[in-house]
Design a protein around this motif. Structure first.
Motif, short mmCIF file in Angstrom:
data_model
loop_
_atom_site.label_atom_id
_atom_site.label_comp_id
_atom_site.label_asym_id
_atom_site.label_seq_id
_atom_site.Cartn_x
_atom_site.Cartn_y
_atom_site.Cartn_z
N LEU A 168 0.82 -1.21 0.00
CA LEU A 168 0.00 0.00 0.00
C LEU A 168 0.86 1.26 0.00
N ALA A 169 1.96 1.24 0.75
CA ALA A 169 2.83 2.41 0.83
C ALA A 169 3.55 2.66 -0.49
N SER A 170 3.79 1.61 -1.26
CA SER A 170 4.46 1.75 -2.55
C SER A 170 3.52 2.28 -3.63
N GLY A 173 -2.08 6.55 -2.46
CA GLY A 173 -3.20 7.17 -3.14
C GLY A 173 -4.09 6.19 -3.88
N GLN A 174 -3.57 4.98 -4.17
CA GLN A 174 -4.36 3.97 -4.86
C GLN A 174 -5.17 3.16 -3.85
N GLN A 217 -4.29 7.25 10.92
CA GLN A 217 -3.60 8.35 10.25
C GLN A 217 -3.01 7.88 8.92
N TYR A 218 -2.57 6.63 8.89
CA TYR A 218 -1.86 6.12 7.71
C TYR A 218 -2.73 5.19 6.86
N LEU A 219 -3.21 4.11 7.45
CA LEU A 219 -3.89 3.07 6.68
C LEU A 219 -5.40 3.35 6.71
N LYS A 220 -5.88 3.93 5.62
CA LYS A 220 -7.27 4.40 5.55
C LYS A 220 -8.19 3.34 4.92
#
Length: 231
Positions: A168-170, A173-174, A217-220
């Motif tokens: 997901l971090a790579s 926005g997707q 905050q990070y993983l939505k």
């Protein structure tokens, strides 16, 4: 290359059934009656995947998994008669990669075994990335070292948890659906998987990296679609 699978279960009949199906697929099989035997076998034999029952004498599957994860990232599939959601969370939180409940469909178990072996093979052939670190505010993911820090503190993620977070971090926005996460991390498109397995891993990641897991905050969560990490 010959693939050897360790089956650890105190029920001989279940071991025999799993053994037959695995051998029919061309795998070598080693058996253990409890967690202590499983740990001993791992010290002396090259094992590529473990099927680990939770309820065993001497040393249960949860404790055995914790011991294994201190030294190895070998794929582990938990096997248990328990179906409660909390038991699945516990099994996956200790470092297991997947979870199958008894009574199980033998074809489903074999499909999950193949998925884990494909993921392991894929990851072992990934070239070193040109940029090994991903920084998102106070979250730092080092893909080369397989480490994660949040607000300067090390966060111990299991191999599956790390792979999901790195995926997901790579692609910030997707939005990734559960199917897409499963295919991207497990490297498999089989129908034999549980959405709950992916969701439990997501929950575990949030518990570890978010200050307030219910307000990430990070993983939505993108309701009705999937998950993402904001740009």
């Amino acid at each position: 290359m010959s693939v050897t699978i360790l089956v650890a279960d105190d029920d001989r009949e279940i071991r025999d059934v799993i053994h037959i199906y695995l051998r029919n697929e061309g795998y070598q099989v080693v058996e253990a009656e409890d967690g202590l035997q499983a740990l001993d076998i791992l010290q002396h034999e090259k094992i590529h995947l473990i099927i680990l029952d939770i309820m065993m004498p001497n040393l249960d599957g949860i404790q055995a998994c914790l011991k294994i994860r201190e030294e190895s990232s070998i794929p582990i599939i938990m096997l248990s008669a328990k179906e409660e959601y909390l038991d699945k969370i516990t099994g996956l939180s200790t470092g297991a990669d997947d979870y199958v409940t008894k009574p199980f469909n033998s074809l489903e178990l074999i499909a999950r075994v193949k998925a884990q072996l494909r993921r392991q093979s894929f990851n072992s052939h990934i070239p070193a990335p040109s940029s090994t670190e991903i920084c998102i505010d106070d979250l730092v993911i080092n893909k080369d070292k397989h480490t994660v820090t949040v607000r300067g503190k090390d966060v111990p993620l299991t191999p599956i948890e790390f792979s999901i977070l790195a995926l997901l971090a790579s692609h910030r926005g997707q939005v990734f659906s559960i199917d897409r996460i499963y295919q991207g991390v497990w490297k498999d498109q089989t129908a034999y998987y549980s959405e709950n397995t992916v969701m439990v891993h997501i929950r575990n990641i949030r518990e570890k990296i978010e200050m307030i897991p219910r307000e990430p905050q990070y993983l939505k969560t993108v309701w009705g679609v999937g998950y993402k990490i904001e740009k």
